[in-house]
Design a protein around this motif. Structure first.
Motif, PDB file in Angstrom:
ATOM      1  N   ASN A 273      -8.637   6.345   5.908  1.00  0.00           N
ATOM      2  CA  ASN A 273      -7.197   6.163   5.835  1.00  0.00           C
ATOM      3  C   ASN A 273      -6.459   7.347   6.450  1.00  0.00           C
ATOM      4  O   ASN A 273      -7.007   8.458   6.599  1.00  0.00           O
ATOM      5  CB  ASN A 273      -6.766   5.995   4.376  1.00  0.00           C
ATOM      6  N   THR A 274      -5.195   7.091   6.780  1.00  0.00           N
ATOM      7  CA  THR A 274      -4.357   8.183   7.296  1.00  0.00           C
ATOM      8  C   THR A 274      -4.101   9.216   6.204  1.00  0.00           C
ATOM      9  O   THR A 274      -4.189  10.432   6.450  1.00  0.00           O
ATOM     10  CB  THR A 274      -3.027   7.623   7.817  1.00  0.00           C
ATOM     11  N   PHE A 275      -3.792   8.745   4.998  1.00  0.00           N
ATOM     12  CA  PHE A 275      -3.619   9.622   3.841  1.00  0.00           C
ATOM     13  C   PHE A 275      -4.627   9.170   2.779  1.00  0.00           C
ATOM     14  O   PHE A 275      -4.607   8.009   2.345  1.00  0.00           O
ATOM     15  CB  PHE A 275      -2.187   9.536   3.279  1.00  0.00           C
ATOM     16  N   VAL A 276      -5.502  10.079   2.369  1.00  0.00           N
ATOM     17  CA  VAL A 276      -6.540   9.782   1.386  1.00  0.00           C
ATOM     18  C   VAL A 276      -6.014  10.182   0.009  1.00  0.00           C
ATOM     19  O   VAL A 276      -5.650  11.345  -0.212  1.00  0.00           O
ATOM     20  CB  VAL A 276      -7.851  10.521   1.706  1.00  0.00           C
ATOM     21  N   LEU A 277      -5.959   9.198  -0.928  1.00  0.00           N
ATOM     22  CA  LEU A 277      -5.466   9.417  -2.277  1.00  0.00           C
ATOM     23  C   LEU A 277      -6.584   9.184  -3.274  1.00  0.00           C
ATOM     24  O   LEU A 277      -7.555   8.474  -2.987  1.00  0.00           O
ATOM     25  CB  LEU A 277      -4.299   8.456  -2.573  1.00  0.00           C
ATOM     26  N   PRO A 278      -6.487   9.767  -4.461  1.00  0.00           N
ATOM     27  CA  PRO A 278      -7.508   9.519  -5.482  1.00  0.00           C
ATOM     28  C   PRO A 278      -7.547   8.046  -5.868  1.00  0.00           C
ATOM     29  O   PRO A 278      -6.539   7.335  -5.807  1.00  0.00           O
ATOM     30  CB  PRO A 278      -7.079  10.414  -6.655  1.00  0.00           C
ATOM     31  N   ALA A 279      -8.720   7.588  -6.293  1.00  0.00           N
ATOM     32  CA  ALA A 279      -8.883   6.182  -6.662  1.00  0.00           C
ATOM     33  C   ALA A 279      -8.114   5.881  -7.935  1.00  0.00           C
ATOM     34  O   ALA A 279      -8.079   6.687  -8.871  1.00  0.00           O
ATOM     35  CB  ALA A 279     -10.365   5.855  -6.850  1.00  0.00           C
ATOM     36  N   ALA A 280      -7.448   4.713  -7.955  1.00  0.00           N
ATOM     37  CA  ALA A 280      -6.694   4.262  -9.118  1.00  0.00           C
ATOM     38  C   ALA A 280      -6.858   2.755  -9.254  1.00  0.00           C
ATOM     39  O   ALA A 280      -7.233   2.056  -8.299  1.00  0.00           O
ATOM     40  CB  ALA A 280      -5.223   4.637  -8.981  1.00  0.00           C
ATOM     41  N   GLU A 281      -6.580   2.229 -10.470  1.00  0.00           N
ATOM     42  CA  GLU A 281      -6.768   0.802 -10.716  1.00  0.00           C
ATOM     43  C   GLU A 281      -5.789  -0.050  -9.915  1.00  0.00           C
ATOM     44  O   GLU A 281      -6.138  -1.096  -9.391  1.00  0.00           O
ATOM     45  CB  GLU A 281      -6.608   0.518 -12.214  1.00  0.00           C
TER      46      GLU A 281
ATOM     47  N   ARG B 288      -4.333   0.727  -7.134  1.00  0.00           N
ATOM     48  CA  ARG B 288      -4.243   1.180  -5.745  1.00  0.00           C
ATOM     49  C   ARG B 288      -5.482   0.690  -4.997  1.00  0.00           C
ATOM     50  O   ARG B 288      -6.609   0.991  -5.390  1.00  0.00           O
ATOM     51  CB  ARG B 288      -4.164   2.705  -5.702  1.00  0.00           C
ATOM     52  N   PRO B 289      -5.300  -0.067  -3.916  1.00  0.00           N
ATOM     53  CA  PRO B 289      -6.467  -0.570  -3.173  1.00  0.00           C
ATOM     54  C   PRO B 289      -7.145   0.550  -2.389  1.00  0.00           C
ATOM     55  O   PRO B 289      -6.607   1.642  -2.222  1.00  0.00           O
ATOM     56  CB  PRO B 289      -5.855  -1.625  -2.233  1.00  0.00           C
ATOM     57  N   ALA B 290      -8.360   0.225  -1.902  1.00  0.00           N
ATOM     58  CA  ALA B 290      -9.102   1.222  -1.127  1.00  0.00           C
ATOM     59  C   ALA B 290      -8.456   1.485   0.221  1.00  0.00           C
ATOM     60  O   ALA B 290      -8.556   2.598   0.755  1.00  0.00           O
ATOM     61  CB  ALA B 290     -10.547   0.752  -0.921  1.00  0.00           C
ATOM     62  N   ARG B 291      -7.762   0.511   0.780  1.00  0.00           N
ATOM     63  CA  ARG B 291      -7.117   0.684   2.087  1.00  0.00           C
ATOM     64  C   ARG B 291      -5.894  -0.229   2.128  1.00  0.00           C
ATOM     65  O   ARG B 291      -6.010  -1.427   1.923  1.00  0.00           O
ATOM     66  CB  ARG B 291      -8.091   0.350   3.227  1.00  0.00           C
ATOM     67  N   PHE B 292      -4.718   0.351   2.375  1.00  0.00           N
ATOM     68  CA  PHE B 292      -3.480  -0.412   2.410  1.00  0.00           C
ATOM     69  C   PHE B 292      -2.596   0.139   3.521  1.00  0.00           C
ATOM     70  O   PHE B 292      -2.348   1.356   3.589  1.00  0.00           O
ATOM     71  CB  PHE B 292      -2.754  -0.332   1.059  1.00  0.00           C
TER      72      PHE B 292
ATOM     73  N   GLY C 282       2.666   6.283  -7.763  1.00  0.00           N
ATOM     74  CA  GLY C 282       2.175   6.918  -8.978  1.00  0.00           C
ATOM     75  C   GLY C 282       2.487   8.401  -8.976  1.00  0.00           C
ATOM     76  O   GLY C 282       3.664   8.814  -8.967  1.00  0.00           O
ATOM     77  N   ASP C 283       1.440   9.245  -8.962  1.00  0.00           N
ATOM     78  CA  ASP C 283       1.648  10.686  -8.956  1.00  0.00           C
ATOM     79  C   ASP C 283       1.920  11.228  -7.568  1.00  0.00           C
ATOM     80  O   ASP C 283       2.141  12.429  -7.409  1.00  0.00           O
ATOM     81  CB  ASP C 283       0.423  11.383  -9.545  1.00  0.00           C
ATOM     82  N   ALA C 284       1.908  10.407  -6.536  1.00  0.00           N
ATOM     83  CA  ALA C 284       2.171  10.836  -5.171  1.00  0.00           C
ATOM     84  C   ALA C 284       3.345  10.056  -4.610  1.00  0.00           C
ATOM     85  O   ALA C 284       3.659   8.943  -5.043  1.00  0.00           O
ATOM     86  CB  ALA C 284       0.936  10.623  -4.296  1.00  0.00           C
ATOM     87  N   THR C 285       4.040  10.664  -3.628  1.00  0.00           N
ATOM     88  CA  THR C 285       5.206  10.046  -2.993  1.00  0.00           C
ATOM     89  C   THR C 285       5.102  10.243  -1.498  1.00  0.00           C
ATOM     90  O   THR C 285       4.764  11.331  -1.013  1.00  0.00           O
ATOM     91  CB  THR C 285       6.500  10.682  -3.507  1.00  0.00           C
TER      92      THR C 285
END
Length: 449
Positions: free
Chosen positions: A39-47, A49-53, A115-118
Protein backbone atom coordinates in the motif's frame (compact mmCIF):
# COMPACT_ATOMS: atom_id res chain seq x y z
CA UNK A 1 -18.33 16.43 -20.55
CA UNK A 2 -14.81 15.23 -19.81
CA UNK A 3 -13.02 16.77 -16.85
CA UNK A 4 -10.12 19.14 -17.64
CA UNK A 5 -6.71 17.62 -17.05
CA UNK A 6 -5.20 18.34 -13.65
CA UNK A 7 -1.76 19.93 -13.63
CA UNK A 8 -1.32 20.07 -9.87
CA UNK A 9 -0.06 17.30 -7.64
CA UNK A 10 -2.16 15.58 -4.97
CA UNK A 11 -0.48 16.02 -1.62
CA UNK A 12 -1.48 13.35 0.93
CA UNK A 13 -0.18 13.20 4.50
CA UNK A 14 -0.64 10.69 7.35
CA UNK A 15 -1.10 12.17 10.85
CA UNK A 16 -0.95 10.16 14.08
CA UNK A 17 -1.04 11.65 17.60
CA UNK A 18 -0.95 15.15 16.13
CA UNK A 19 2.30 14.56 14.15
CA UNK A 20 2.87 14.05 10.44
CA UNK A 21 4.19 10.51 10.05
CA UNK A 22 4.44 10.33 6.26
CA UNK A 23 3.73 12.53 3.24
CA UNK A 24 3.43 11.74 -0.46
CA UNK A 25 3.04 13.79 -3.65
CA UNK A 26 1.08 11.85 -6.26
CA UNK A 27 0.62 12.81 -9.90
CA UNK A 28 -1.44 10.03 -11.54
CA UNK A 29 -1.23 7.02 -9.19
CA UNK A 30 -3.89 5.52 -6.93
CA UNK A 31 -3.40 6.09 -3.19
CA UNK A 32 -4.14 2.96 -1.11
CA UNK A 33 -4.16 2.27 2.65
CA UNK A 34 -4.12 -0.93 4.73
CA UNK A 35 -1.80 -3.34 6.52
CA UNK A 36 -0.49 -4.85 3.25
CA UNK A 37 3.12 -3.88 2.59
CA UNK A 38 2.30 -2.89 -1.02
CA UNK A 39 0.00 0.00 0.00
CA UNK A 40 0.93 3.65 -0.35
CA UNK A 41 0.35 4.14 3.39
CA UNK A 42 0.81 1.06 5.62
CA UNK A 43 -1.44 1.09 8.72
CA UNK A 44 -1.73 -1.38 11.60
CA UNK A 45 -4.25 -4.18 11.12
CA UNK A 46 -7.75 -3.50 12.46
CA UNK A 47 -11.12 -5.28 12.30
CA UNK A 48 -12.90 -2.49 10.37
CA UNK A 49 -9.95 -1.81 8.08
CA UNK A 50 -9.32 -3.93 4.97
CA UNK A 51 -5.89 -5.14 3.93
CA UNK A 52 -5.91 -2.89 0.85
CA UNK A 53 -8.29 -0.01 0.10
CA UNK A 54 -7.97 2.69 -2.60
CA UNK A 55 -8.88 6.09 -1.10
CA UNK A 56 -7.89 8.24 -4.07
CA UNK A 57 -8.25 6.86 -7.62
CA UNK A 58 -7.01 8.57 -10.77
CA UNK A 59 -9.51 8.03 -13.61
CA UNK A 60 -10.31 10.17 -16.64
CA UNK A 61 -7.53 12.74 -15.95
CA UNK A 62 -9.03 13.44 -12.52
CA UNK A 63 -8.67 12.23 -8.94
CA UNK A 64 -11.70 10.73 -7.18
CA UNK A 65 -12.32 10.31 -3.45
CA UNK A 66 -13.62 6.83 -2.58
CA UNK A 67 -15.35 6.23 0.79
CA UNK A 68 -17.65 3.61 2.31
CA UNK A 69 -20.53 3.74 4.78
CA UNK A 70 -18.38 3.72 7.92
CA UNK A 71 -15.69 6.26 6.95
CA UNK A 72 -15.76 9.74 8.53
CA UNK A 73 -14.22 13.04 7.40
CA UNK A 74 -14.80 16.43 5.74
CA UNK A 75 -14.21 17.88 2.29
CA UNK A 76 -13.90 21.54 1.28
CA UNK A 77 -15.23 21.89 -2.27
CA UNK A 78 -14.25 25.57 -2.60
CA UNK A 79 -17.68 27.10 -1.91
CA UNK A 80 -18.84 24.77 0.88
CA UNK A 81 -17.43 22.56 3.57
CA UNK A 82 -19.36 19.26 3.96
CA UNK A 83 -18.79 16.07 5.90
CA UNK A 84 -19.01 12.52 4.54
CA UNK A 85 -22.55 12.00 5.94
CA UNK A 86 -23.79 14.98 3.93
CA UNK A 87 -22.00 13.71 0.81
CA UNK A 88 -23.79 10.38 1.09
CA UNK A 89 -27.17 11.85 2.09
CA UNK A 90 -27.35 14.74 -0.44
CA UNK A 91 -26.12 12.60 -3.36
CA UNK A 92 -23.01 14.72 -3.98
CA UNK A 93 -21.03 11.49 -4.23
CA UNK A 94 -22.17 8.94 -6.79
CA UNK A 95 -22.82 5.43 -5.56
CA UNK A 96 -20.75 2.52 -6.89
CA UNK A 97 -21.89 -0.71 -5.27
CA UNK A 98 -21.17 -0.40 -1.56
CA UNK A 99 -18.85 2.61 -2.09
CA UNK A 100 -19.32 6.33 -2.81
CA UNK A 101 -17.17 8.22 -5.34
CA UNK A 102 -16.64 12.03 -5.34
CA UNK A 103 -14.69 13.71 -8.20
CA UNK A 104 -12.18 16.25 -6.84
CA UNK A 105 -11.32 19.60 -8.38
CA UNK A 106 -7.90 21.19 -7.93
CA UNK A 107 -9.38 23.54 -5.32
CA UNK A 108 -10.64 20.68 -3.10
CA UNK A 109 -9.02 19.75 0.19
CA UNK A 110 -10.05 17.81 3.29
CA UNK A 111 -9.33 14.97 5.66
CA UNK A 112 -10.25 11.30 6.07
CA UNK A 113 -10.48 9.83 9.60
CA UNK A 114 -9.25 6.24 9.94
CA UNK A 115 -9.55 5.50 13.65
CA UNK A 116 -6.30 6.52 15.34
CA UNK A 117 -4.89 7.86 12.04
CA UNK A 118 -6.01 10.72 9.78
CA UNK A 119 -5.30 11.42 6.12
CA UNK A 120 -5.30 15.05 4.93
CA UNK A 121 -5.16 15.98 1.24
CA UNK A 122 -4.90 19.04 -0.99
CA UNK A 123 -3.66 19.98 -4.44
CA UNK A 124 -0.33 21.81 -4.77
CA UNK A 125 1.59 23.16 -7.74
CA UNK A 126 4.52 21.02 -8.89
CA UNK A 127 7.93 22.37 -7.91
CA UNK A 128 9.61 24.48 -10.57
CA UNK A 129 12.61 22.95 -12.26
CA UNK A 130 15.84 24.62 -11.28
CA UNK A 131 17.53 26.32 -14.20
CA UNK A 132 21.12 25.37 -14.86
CA UNK A 133 23.50 28.24 -14.16
CA UNK A 134 25.23 29.65 -17.24
CA UNK A 135 28.67 31.15 -17.24
CA UNK A 136 29.28 34.57 -18.80
CA UNK A 137 30.05 34.53 -22.51
CA UNK A 138 33.55 35.92 -21.99
CA UNK A 139 34.39 33.00 -19.68
CA UNK A 140 32.76 30.20 -21.64
CA UNK A 141 35.17 28.24 -23.88
CA UNK A 142 34.12 26.21 -26.94
CA UNK A 143 35.07 22.56 -27.32
CA UNK A 144 37.10 23.29 -30.43
CA UNK A 145 39.43 25.52 -28.45
CA UNK A 146 39.99 22.92 -25.75
CA UNK A 147 40.62 20.07 -28.20
CA UNK A 148 44.15 18.78 -28.89
CA UNK A 149 44.51 19.62 -32.55
CA UNK A 150 47.64 17.52 -33.10
CA UNK A 151 45.96 14.41 -31.73
CA UNK A 152 42.80 15.09 -33.75
CA UNK A 153 44.84 15.45 -36.97
CA UNK A 154 46.71 12.18 -36.38
CA UNK A 155 43.46 10.39 -35.63
CA UNK A 156 41.80 11.72 -38.78
CA UNK A 157 44.76 10.72 -40.98
CA UNK A 158 44.88 7.22 -39.46
CA UNK A 159 41.17 6.67 -40.05
CA UNK A 160 41.42 7.88 -43.63
CA UNK A 161 44.38 5.57 -44.34
CA UNK A 162 42.70 2.49 -42.85
CA UNK A 163 39.38 3.03 -44.61
CA UNK A 164 41.12 3.68 -47.96
CA UNK A 165 43.12 0.44 -47.65
CA UNK A 166 40.00 -1.53 -46.78
CA UNK A 167 38.16 -0.09 -49.78
CA UNK A 168 41.00 -1.05 -52.14
CA UNK A 169 41.11 -4.62 -50.79
CA UNK A 170 37.36 -5.05 -51.18
CA UNK A 171 37.28 -3.63 -54.70
CA UNK A 172 40.31 -5.65 -55.94
CA UNK A 173 39.65 -8.93 -57.76
CA UNK A 174 40.64 -12.07 -55.89
CA UNK A 175 43.64 -13.90 -57.49
CA UNK A 176 42.90 -17.22 -59.15
CA UNK A 177 44.75 -20.21 -57.78
CA UNK A 178 46.20 -22.59 -60.35
CA UNK A 179 45.16 -26.18 -59.87
CA UNK A 180 48.05 -28.62 -59.74
CA UNK A 181 48.01 -32.12 -61.14
CA UNK A 182 48.92 -35.08 -58.95
CA UNK A 183 52.35 -35.45 -60.54
CA UNK A 184 53.10 -31.77 -59.82
CA UNK A 185 52.64 -32.08 -56.09
CA UNK A 186 55.64 -32.14 -53.85
CA UNK A 187 56.72 -35.48 -52.40
CA UNK A 188 55.84 -34.47 -48.86
CA UNK A 189 52.22 -33.82 -49.88
CA UNK A 190 52.04 -37.19 -51.67
CA UNK A 191 53.24 -38.97 -48.55
CA UNK A 192 50.63 -37.13 -46.49
CA UNK A 193 47.78 -37.99 -48.86
CA UNK A 194 48.75 -41.64 -49.48
CA UNK A 195 50.37 -43.02 -46.32
CA UNK A 196 52.76 -45.91 -46.89
CA UNK A 197 51.65 -49.20 -45.37
CA UNK A 198 54.39 -50.83 -43.30
CA UNK A 199 55.53 -54.26 -44.42
CA UNK A 200 54.09 -57.10 -42.35
CA UNK A 201 56.72 -59.37 -40.74
CA UNK A 202 56.76 -63.00 -41.82
CA UNK A 203 54.98 -65.30 -39.39
CA UNK A 204 57.10 -68.28 -38.27
CA UNK A 205 55.56 -71.73 -38.83
CA UNK A 206 55.84 -73.90 -35.74
CA UNK A 207 55.19 -77.62 -35.84
CA UNK A 208 53.20 -79.38 -33.15
CA UNK A 209 54.73 -82.01 -30.84
CA UNK A 210 52.99 -84.96 -32.53
CA UNK A 211 53.11 -83.54 -35.99
CA UNK A 212 56.23 -83.39 -38.10
CA UNK A 213 56.87 -80.46 -40.40
CA UNK A 214 55.37 -81.09 -43.73
CA UNK A 215 57.41 -80.82 -46.83
CA UNK A 216 56.26 -78.53 -49.51
CA UNK A 217 53.80 -80.18 -51.79
CA UNK A 218 55.45 -81.13 -54.95
CA UNK A 219 53.71 -81.69 -58.15
CA UNK A 220 53.37 -85.48 -58.83
CA UNK A 221 55.52 -86.60 -61.62
CA UNK A 222 53.62 -88.20 -64.46
CA UNK A 223 53.98 -91.97 -64.77
CA UNK A 224 54.55 -93.85 -67.89
CA UNK A 225 51.03 -95.41 -67.88
CA UNK A 226 49.23 -92.11 -67.26
CA UNK A 227 47.63 -90.26 -70.05
CA UNK A 228 49.58 -87.14 -70.77
CA UNK A 229 47.86 -84.21 -72.36
CA UNK A 230 49.36 -83.65 -75.70
CA UNK A 231 49.24 -80.60 -77.75
CA UNK A 232 47.28 -82.44 -80.40
CA UNK A 233 44.25 -83.03 -78.04
CA UNK A 234 41.62 -80.34 -77.79
CA UNK A 235 41.42 -78.28 -74.56
CA UNK A 236 37.85 -79.49 -73.75
CA UNK A 237 38.83 -83.19 -73.81
CA UNK A 238 41.77 -82.58 -71.49
CA UNK A 239 39.57 -80.73 -69.00
CA UNK A 240 37.01 -83.59 -68.99
CA UNK A 241 39.73 -86.16 -68.27
CA UNK A 242 41.04 -84.13 -65.31
CA UNK A 243 37.51 -83.76 -63.85
CA UNK A 244 36.84 -87.55 -64.12
CA UNK A 245 40.12 -88.33 -62.40
CA UNK A 246 39.34 -85.89 -59.55
CA UNK A 247 35.87 -87.45 -58.98
CA UNK A 248 37.42 -90.92 -58.80
CA UNK A 249 39.90 -89.85 -56.12
CA UNK A 250 37.34 -87.99 -53.95
CA UNK A 251 34.61 -90.68 -54.07
CA UNK A 252 36.72 -93.08 -52.00
CA UNK A 253 37.30 -90.73 -49.05
CA UNK A 254 35.32 -89.32 -46.09
CA UNK A 255 31.53 -89.07 -46.01
CA UNK A 256 31.14 -89.91 -49.69
CA UNK A 257 32.79 -93.29 -49.09
CA UNK A 258 30.37 -94.08 -46.20
CA UNK A 259 27.26 -93.06 -48.14
CA UNK A 260 28.26 -94.98 -51.24
CA UNK A 261 29.31 -98.24 -49.49
CA UNK A 262 27.20 -101.45 -49.60
CA UNK A 263 26.88 -104.36 -47.17
CA UNK A 264 25.88 -107.94 -48.05
CA UNK A 265 24.76 -106.98 -51.49
CA UNK A 266 22.07 -104.74 -50.01
CA UNK A 267 21.69 -100.98 -50.27
CA UNK A 268 24.17 -98.48 -48.88
CA UNK A 269 24.12 -96.35 -45.74
CA UNK A 270 20.88 -94.64 -46.80
CA UNK A 271 19.10 -98.02 -46.77
CA UNK A 272 20.53 -98.83 -43.34
CA UNK A 273 19.10 -95.58 -41.98
CA UNK A 274 15.75 -95.38 -43.82
CA UNK A 275 15.03 -99.13 -44.13
CA UNK A 276 14.29 -101.20 -47.23
CA UNK A 277 11.85 -100.69 -50.00
CA UNK A 278 8.98 -100.61 -47.52
CA UNK A 279 10.72 -98.01 -45.38
CA UNK A 280 8.12 -95.40 -46.25
CA UNK A 281 5.33 -97.61 -44.89
CA UNK A 282 7.27 -98.20 -41.66
CA UNK A 283 7.66 -94.45 -41.16
CA UNK A 284 3.93 -93.92 -41.80
CA UNK A 285 3.11 -96.59 -39.20
CA UNK A 286 5.44 -94.94 -36.69
CA UNK A 287 3.77 -91.57 -37.21
CA UNK A 288 0.18 -92.81 -36.85
CA UNK A 289 0.04 -91.85 -33.15
CA UNK A 290 0.80 -88.19 -33.83
CA UNK A 291 -2.24 -86.06 -34.48
CA UNK A 292 -2.29 -83.43 -37.20
CA UNK A 293 0.64 -84.92 -39.19
CA UNK A 294 0.11 -86.34 -42.68
CA UNK A 295 2.38 -88.17 -45.12
CA UNK A 296 2.84 -86.97 -48.67
CA UNK A 297 1.53 -89.15 -51.45
CA UNK A 298 3.94 -91.15 -53.55
CA UNK A 299 5.78 -89.04 -56.03
CA UNK A 300 5.29 -90.12 -59.60
CA UNK A 301 8.26 -89.76 -61.79
CA UNK A 302 7.73 -87.34 -64.60
CA UNK A 303 8.53 -88.47 -68.03
CA UNK A 304 10.73 -86.36 -70.12
CA UNK A 305 14.14 -84.86 -70.00
CA UNK A 306 13.71 -82.79 -66.83
CA UNK A 307 16.13 -82.56 -63.92
CA UNK A 308 16.53 -85.56 -61.67
CA UNK A 309 14.05 -85.82 -58.78
CA UNK A 310 11.31 -83.99 -60.73
CA UNK A 311 7.67 -85.03 -60.51
CA UNK A 312 4.24 -84.05 -59.24
CA UNK A 313 2.45 -84.94 -56.02
CA UNK A 314 0.24 -83.55 -53.24
CA UNK A 315 1.41 -82.84 -49.68
CA UNK A 316 -0.88 -82.97 -46.68
CA UNK A 317 -0.62 -79.87 -44.41
CA UNK A 318 0.65 -80.23 -40.88
CA UNK A 319 -2.30 -78.34 -39.37
CA UNK A 320 -2.41 -77.84 -35.67
CA UNK A 321 0.02 -80.08 -33.84
CA UNK A 322 -1.37 -81.80 -30.76
CA UNK A 323 -0.93 -84.90 -28.65
CA UNK A 324 -3.55 -87.31 -27.42
CA UNK A 325 -4.47 -87.51 -23.77
CA UNK A 326 -3.37 -83.97 -22.87
CA UNK A 327 -5.21 -82.40 -19.93
CA UNK A 328 -5.99 -78.76 -19.12
CA UNK A 329 -3.97 -76.90 -16.50
CA UNK A 330 -5.81 -74.17 -14.57
CA UNK A 331 -3.38 -71.47 -13.44
CA UNK A 332 -6.11 -69.47 -11.72
CA UNK A 333 -6.88 -65.76 -12.19
CA UNK A 334 -4.24 -63.13 -11.58
CA UNK A 335 -5.13 -60.84 -8.68
CA UNK A 336 -3.50 -57.48 -7.95
CA UNK A 337 -2.19 -57.01 -4.43
CA UNK A 338 -4.13 -54.26 -2.70
CA UNK A 339 -1.90 -51.56 -1.21
CA UNK A 340 -3.25 -48.95 1.18
CA UNK A 341 -1.62 -45.80 2.43
CA UNK A 342 -2.47 -43.27 5.10
CA UNK A 343 -2.28 -39.48 4.74
CA UNK A 344 -2.25 -37.26 7.81
CA UNK A 345 -2.32 -33.48 7.78
CA UNK A 346 -1.60 -30.81 10.37
CA UNK A 347 -2.93 -27.29 10.87
CA UNK A 348 -1.96 -25.07 7.92
CA UNK A 349 -0.13 -21.77 8.19
CA UNK A 350 -1.92 -18.80 6.55
CA UNK A 351 -0.48 -15.28 6.35
CA UNK A 352 -3.84 -13.59 5.70
CA UNK A 353 -6.68 -12.96 8.13
CA UNK A 354 -9.21 -13.21 5.29
CA UNK A 355 -8.69 -16.99 4.99
CA UNK A 356 -10.01 -19.07 7.93
CA UNK A 357 -7.55 -21.85 8.81
CA UNK A 358 -10.21 -24.24 10.10
CA UNK A 359 -12.38 -23.78 7.01
CA UNK A 360 -9.33 -24.28 4.80
CA UNK A 361 -8.41 -27.50 6.68
CA UNK A 362 -11.97 -28.84 6.25
CA UNK A 363 -11.87 -28.05 2.54
CA UNK A 364 -8.57 -29.92 2.07
CA UNK A 365 -9.62 -32.94 4.18
CA UNK A 366 -12.73 -33.35 2.03
CA UNK A 367 -10.43 -33.74 -1.01
CA UNK A 368 -7.65 -35.70 0.67
CA UNK A 369 -8.62 -38.86 -1.22
CA UNK A 370 -7.01 -37.54 -4.44
CA UNK A 371 -3.72 -36.89 -2.60
CA UNK A 372 -3.90 -40.37 -1.02
CA UNK A 373 -4.35 -41.84 -4.53
CA UNK A 374 -1.13 -40.11 -5.64
CA UNK A 375 0.71 -41.74 -2.73
CA UNK A 376 -0.76 -45.23 -3.22
CA UNK A 377 0.28 -45.33 -6.89
CA UNK A 378 3.96 -45.05 -5.91
CA UNK A 379 3.43 -47.25 -2.82
CA UNK A 380 2.72 -50.21 -5.12
CA UNK A 381 6.22 -49.82 -6.57
CA UNK A 382 7.95 -49.10 -3.27
CA UNK A 383 6.14 -50.63 -0.23
CA UNK A 384 8.57 -48.85 2.15
CA UNK A 385 7.72 -45.37 0.83
CA UNK A 386 6.89 -42.95 3.65
CA UNK A 387 7.73 -39.39 4.65
CA UNK A 388 6.49 -35.81 4.81
CA UNK A 389 5.65 -33.31 2.06
CA UNK A 390 5.08 -29.61 2.85
CA UNK A 391 3.49 -27.59 0.03
CA UNK A 392 3.30 -23.81 -0.17
CA UNK A 393 0.79 -22.11 -2.45
CA UNK A 394 -1.07 -18.83 -2.75
CA UNK A 395 -4.83 -18.26 -3.02
CA UNK A 396 -5.64 -15.48 -5.49
CA UNK A 397 -8.62 -13.10 -5.16
CA UNK A 398 -10.51 -15.34 -7.62
CA UNK A 399 -10.17 -18.36 -5.30
CA UNK A 400 -7.74 -20.24 -7.54
CA UNK A 401 -4.18 -21.37 -6.83
CA UNK A 402 -1.47 -18.94 -7.89
CA UNK A 403 2.16 -19.67 -7.05
CA UNK A 404 2.99 -23.25 -5.97
CA UNK A 405 6.18 -24.74 -4.51
CA UNK A 406 7.39 -27.77 -2.50
CA UNK A 407 9.09 -26.55 0.71
CA UNK A 408 9.95 -30.02 2.09
CA UNK A 409 9.92 -33.52 0.59
CA UNK A 410 11.31 -36.24 2.86
CA UNK A 411 9.26 -38.76 0.90
CA UNK A 412 11.93 -38.67 -1.81
CA UNK A 413 9.47 -39.24 -4.67
CA UNK A 414 9.18 -36.58 -7.38
CA UNK A 415 6.23 -38.47 -8.91
CA UNK A 416 4.13 -38.03 -5.78
CA UNK A 417 5.11 -34.34 -5.53
CA UNK A 418 4.16 -33.73 -9.18
CA UNK A 419 0.82 -35.52 -8.70
CA UNK A 420 0.03 -33.42 -5.59
CA UNK A 421 0.89 -30.25 -7.53
CA UNK A 422 -1.56 -31.19 -10.31
CA UNK A 423 -4.33 -32.04 -7.79
CA UNK A 424 -4.04 -28.81 -5.75
CA UNK A 425 -3.80 -26.57 -8.83
CA UNK A 426 -7.23 -27.83 -9.93
CA UNK A 427 -8.91 -26.73 -6.68
CA UNK A 428 -11.12 -23.62 -6.49
CA UNK A 429 -11.33 -22.34 -2.91
CA UNK A 430 -14.40 -20.57 -1.48
CA UNK A 431 -12.18 -17.77 -0.13
CA UNK A 432 -11.87 -14.45 -2.03
CA UNK A 433 -9.06 -12.44 -0.39
CA UNK A 434 -8.29 -8.91 -1.54
CA UNK A 435 -4.66 -9.91 -2.13
CA UNK A 436 -2.83 -13.20 -2.65
CA UNK A 437 -2.87 -15.25 0.59
CA UNK A 438 0.07 -17.63 1.10
CA UNK A 439 -0.68 -21.04 2.66
CA UNK A 440 1.80 -23.65 3.97
CA UNK A 441 0.19 -27.11 4.29
CA UNK A 442 1.97 -30.30 5.55
CA UNK A 443 1.07 -33.89 4.59
CA UNK A 444 2.52 -37.02 6.31
CA UNK A 445 2.41 -40.29 4.33
CA UNK A 446 2.79 -43.80 5.78
CA UNK A 447 1.76 -47.33 4.62
CA UNK A 448 -0.95 -49.23 6.51
CA UNK A 449 -0.47 -52.94 7.29
Amino acid sequence: MAAPPQNKLLRVGLIQDGQIIEERHVRRDTVTIGHDARNTFVLPAAEDRPARFGVFEFQGHQFQLVINESMRGRVNLGSSDVDFDALRAQGLASRRGELFVLPLQESARGKVELGDATLFFQFVAPPAEEARPLLPSDIRVSRWKTMDRVFFGILAASLLLHFSGAALIISAEAPKEQELALDQLDDRFVRAIIPQRPAEPARPITAGPAEAPKEEAKAPEPKEGDDKPTSDKPAGAAAAERHAEMVKKVSGKGLLKMLGSKSDGAGGAFQDVLGGASGGNDIAAALQGAGGVGVANEVTTAKGTGPRGGGTGSVTGIGELGTQGGGKVDLGSKKEVEVKGRVQDAAPEVDSSEVDRDALARYVRARKGAIQSCYEKELKRNPNLKGKVVVRFSITPTGRVGEFDIDENTLGSESVASCIRAVIRAWVFPFKPDADATVSYPFVFSPTG
